[in-house]
Design an enzyme around this catalytic site. Structure first.
Site, PDB file in Angstrom:
ATOM      1  N   ASP A   1      17.677  54.711  43.286  1.00 43.80           N
ATOM      2  CA  ASP A   1      18.379  55.366  42.191  1.00 43.80           C
ATOM      3  C   ASP A   1      19.833  54.938  42.101  1.00 43.80           C
ATOM      4  O   ASP A   1      20.368  54.762  41.005  1.00 43.80           O
ATOM      5  CB  ASP A   1      18.293  56.888  42.343  1.00 43.80           C
ATOM      6  CG  ASP A   1      16.886  57.424  42.100  1.00 43.80           C
ATOM      7  OD1 ASP A   1      16.016  56.647  41.648  1.00 43.80           O
ATOM      8  OD2 ASP A   1      16.667  58.619  42.360  1.00 43.80           O
ATOM      9  N   GLY A   2      20.479  54.735  43.235  1.00 41.31           N
ATOM     10  CA  GLY A   2      21.879  54.314  43.224  1.00 41.31           C
ATOM     11  C   GLY A   2      22.058  52.946  42.598  1.00 41.31           C
ATOM     12  O   GLY A   2      22.988  52.720  41.816  1.00 41.31           O
TER      13      GLY A   2
END
Length: 128
Positions: free
Chosen positions: A69-70
């Protein structure tokens, strides 16, 4: 779709093994891969265009983000208003935004080429 921007979380072994297969897939379909500079370091023998991370969204018709997600959120910030779709592939454990697995990657790419993949519009907020 002609140009596929590719960025990967470079410390993941899964990215190192998936990238050659992705580049081969692109070549078979006459698509032009554009690798983010650090990602290109994972496949030094690859014949592909290379772009710095901030320039990558402007040089691609779709972004393929291998990581978590980052990694996806960092690219989403760079996409801004360019309306470049992002296909996120989760190479880690739990992924809320990168729900696609490596095993689902190529069927999803084929669906994208056919126009059968649903693109979800997302809004980005800025807060202070």
């Amino acid at each position: 779709m002609k140009r596929v921007g590719i960025v990967a979380k470079t410390d993941r072994d899964e990215a190192r093994t998936a990238l050659p297969r992705i580049l081969e897939w692109c070549a078979e379909r006459q698509l032009v891969p554009v690798l983010e500079k650090e990602t290109a370091g994972l496949v030094p023998a690859a014949v592909a265009s290379v772009a710095a991370k901030p320039e990558l969204p402007g040089q691609a018709d779709v972004l393929l983000v291998l990581g978590g997600d980052g990694t996806l959120l960092s690219m989403a910030r760079l996409v801004g208003d360019l309306n470049v779709p992002i296909l996120g592939v989760n190479l880690g454990g739990l992924g809320f935004l990168t729900a696609l697995t490596i095993d689902e990657l190529f069927p999803a790419l084929e669906a994208l080429l056919r126009g059968d993949l649903l693109v979800e519009e997302r809004m980005m907020l800025a807060a202070r």
